[in-house]
Design a protein around this motif. Structure first.
Motif, PDB file in Angstrom:
ATOM      1  N   TRP A  20       0.919  -1.167  -0.050  1.00 32.52           N
ATOM      2  CA  TRP A  20      -0.052   0.178   0.063  1.00 32.52           C
ATOM      3  C   TRP A  20       0.912   1.237  -0.187  1.00 32.52           C
ATOM      4  O   TRP A  20       2.011   1.241   0.424  1.00 32.52           O
ATOM      5  N   ILE A  21       0.203   2.475  -0.391  1.00 31.31           N
ATOM      6  CA  ILE A  21       0.935   3.786  -0.622  1.00 31.31           C
ATOM      7  C   ILE A  21      -0.192   4.709   0.341  1.00 31.31           C
ATOM      8  O   ILE A  21      -1.327   4.644   0.194  1.00 31.31           O
ATOM      9  N   GLU A  22       0.642   5.382   1.372  1.00 31.84           N
ATOM     10  CA  GLU A  22      -0.150   6.440   2.182  1.00 31.84           C
ATOM     11  C   GLU A  22       0.115   7.604   1.817  1.00 31.84           C
ATOM     12  O   GLU A  22       1.334   8.069   1.582  1.00 31.84           O
ATOM     13  N   LEU A  23      -1.022   8.400   1.466  1.00 32.36           N
ATOM     14  CA  LEU A  23      -0.641  10.008   1.229  1.00 32.36           C
ATOM     15  C   LEU A  23      -1.352  10.628   2.475  1.00 32.36           C
ATOM     16  O   LEU A  23      -1.952  10.160   3.424  1.00 32.36           O
ATOM     17  N   HIS A  24      -0.475  11.988   2.433  1.00 29.70           N
ATOM     18  CA  HIS A  24      -1.145  12.816   3.608  1.00 29.70           C
ATOM     19  C   HIS A  24      -1.413  14.307   3.051  1.00 29.70           C
ATOM     20  O   HIS A  24      -0.650  14.620   2.292  1.00 29.70           O
ATOM     21  N   ASN A  25      -2.668  14.885   3.463  1.00 24.35           N
ATOM     22  CA  ASN A  25      -3.077  16.084   3.160  1.00 24.35           C
ATOM     23  C   ASN A  25      -2.596  17.089   3.898  1.00 24.35           C
ATOM     24  O   ASN A  25      -2.883  17.015   5.273  1.00 24.35           O
ATOM     25  N   LEU A  26      -1.371  17.942   3.551  1.00 22.44           N
ATOM     26  CA  LEU A  26      -1.105  18.769   4.584  1.00 22.44           C
ATOM     27  C   LEU A  26      -1.842  20.144   4.874  1.00 22.44           C
ATOM     28  O   LEU A  26      -1.340  20.944   5.906  1.00 22.44           O
ATOM     29  N   HIS A  27      -2.827  20.228   3.991  1.00 22.62           N
ATOM     30  CA  HIS A  27      -3.617  21.496   4.081  1.00 22.62           C
ATOM     31  C   HIS A  27      -4.553  21.050   5.289  1.00 22.62           C
ATOM     32  O   HIS A  27      -4.775  20.147   5.618  1.00 22.62           O
ATOM     33  N   GLY A  28      -5.138  22.349   5.682  1.00 23.19           N
ATOM     34  CA  GLY A  28      -6.251  22.146   6.985  1.00 23.19           C
ATOM     35  C   GLY A  28      -7.699  22.411   6.206  1.00 23.19           C
ATOM     36  O   GLY A  28      -8.545  22.214   7.006  1.00 23.19           O
ATOM     37  N   VAL A  29      -7.644  22.221   4.638  1.00 14.17           N
ATOM     38  CA  VAL A  29      -8.920  22.214   4.259  1.00 14.17           C
ATOM     39  C   VAL A  29      -9.090  20.894   3.290  1.00 14.17           C
ATOM     40  O   VAL A  29      -7.863  20.281   2.901  1.00 14.17           O
ATOM     41  N   ASP A  30     -10.224  20.394   3.056  1.00 14.58           N
ATOM     42  CA  ASP A  30     -10.453  19.301   2.188  1.00 14.58           C
ATOM     43  C   ASP A  30      -9.987  19.393   0.779  1.00 14.58           C
ATOM     44  O   ASP A  30      -9.978  20.776   0.432  1.00 14.58           O
ATOM     45  N   VAL A  31      -9.456  18.691   0.201  1.00 14.62           N
ATOM     46  CA  VAL A  31      -8.680  18.677  -1.258  1.00 14.62           C
ATOM     47  C   VAL A  31      -9.708  17.758  -2.055  1.00 14.62           C
ATOM     48  O   VAL A  31      -9.822  16.480  -1.717  1.00 14.62           O
ATOM     49  N   ASP A  32     -10.020  18.181  -3.466  1.00 14.20           N
ATOM     50  CA  ASP A  32     -10.755  17.510  -4.557  1.00 14.20           C
ATOM     51  C   ASP A  32      -9.870  16.637  -5.348  1.00 14.20           C
ATOM     52  O   ASP A  32      -9.018  17.696  -5.794  1.00 14.20           O
ATOM     53  N   ILE A  33      -9.666  15.337  -4.873  1.00 11.79           N
ATOM     54  CA  ILE A  33      -8.440  14.686  -5.825  1.00 11.79           C
ATOM     55  C   ILE A  33      -9.335  14.074  -6.901  1.00 11.79           C
ATOM     56  O   ILE A  33      -8.525  13.057  -7.366  1.00 11.79           O
ATOM     57  N   SER A  34     -10.269  14.097  -7.255  1.00  8.22           N
ATOM     58  CA  SER A  34     -11.148  13.611  -8.499  1.00  8.22           C
ATOM     59  C   SER A  34     -10.147  13.652  -9.511  1.00  8.22           C
ATOM     60  O   SER A  34      -9.794  14.613 -10.083  1.00  8.22           O
TER      61      SER A  34
END
Length: 140
Positions: A20-34
């Motif tokens: 598996w691969i784990e990603l991390h969102n460093l932003h404090g807001v949601d990000v649309d990764i569609s």
């Protein structure tokens, strides 16, 4: 900013089901990764409507239904297999812009177990890419 955080490659049983691969969102807001994509040794396309929570973590797995990932809401499956000796992975947005890139290798000079990298082969995940506070300088 969404970045690679951890890569679970070279599993002890040599079955790519537990990779598996784990990603991390460093932003404090949601990000649309569609429409974003993982490329390199494996391929995965994020479905329309995929929202990555702010400060959250997201796992993309070879087998998202594997018992070891129970309760983690892993996405997948990705195609192909992570190279046991290392490779370069890319996270691309819907316009094919590289948002993050990480290279890993099995013989990297990094903390990976009490006896060094060779002792950790086949024992699970590589250490996190981003260094936690107070981590040794070899991380990151």
């Amino acid at each position: 900013m969404v970045v690679f955080n951890e890569i679970h490659y070279h599993p002890a049983d040599e079955a790519n089901e537990t990779e598996w691969i784990e990603l991390h969102n460093l932003h404090g807001v949601d990000v649309d990764i569609s429409g974003w994509q993982l490329r390199g040794g494996v391929d995965f396309d994020f479905a329309e409507g995929t929202i990555f929570p702010g400060h959250g973590f997201l796992i993309v797995a070879a087998n998202p239904n594997h018992a070891s990932l129970s309760g983690l809401n892993a996405l997948g499956p990705f195609t192909s297999k992570l190279a046991n000796n290392g490779e370069t992975l890319r996270l691309e947005n819907r316009n094919d812009r590289v948002m993050d890139r990480v290279s890993y290798r099995d013989d990297a000079d990094r903390p990976s177990g009490p006896a060094g990298p060779a002792a950790a082969r086949g024992r699970g995940a590589a250490p996190p890419r981003r260094a936690p506070p107070g981590a040794p300088r070899t991380w990151g």
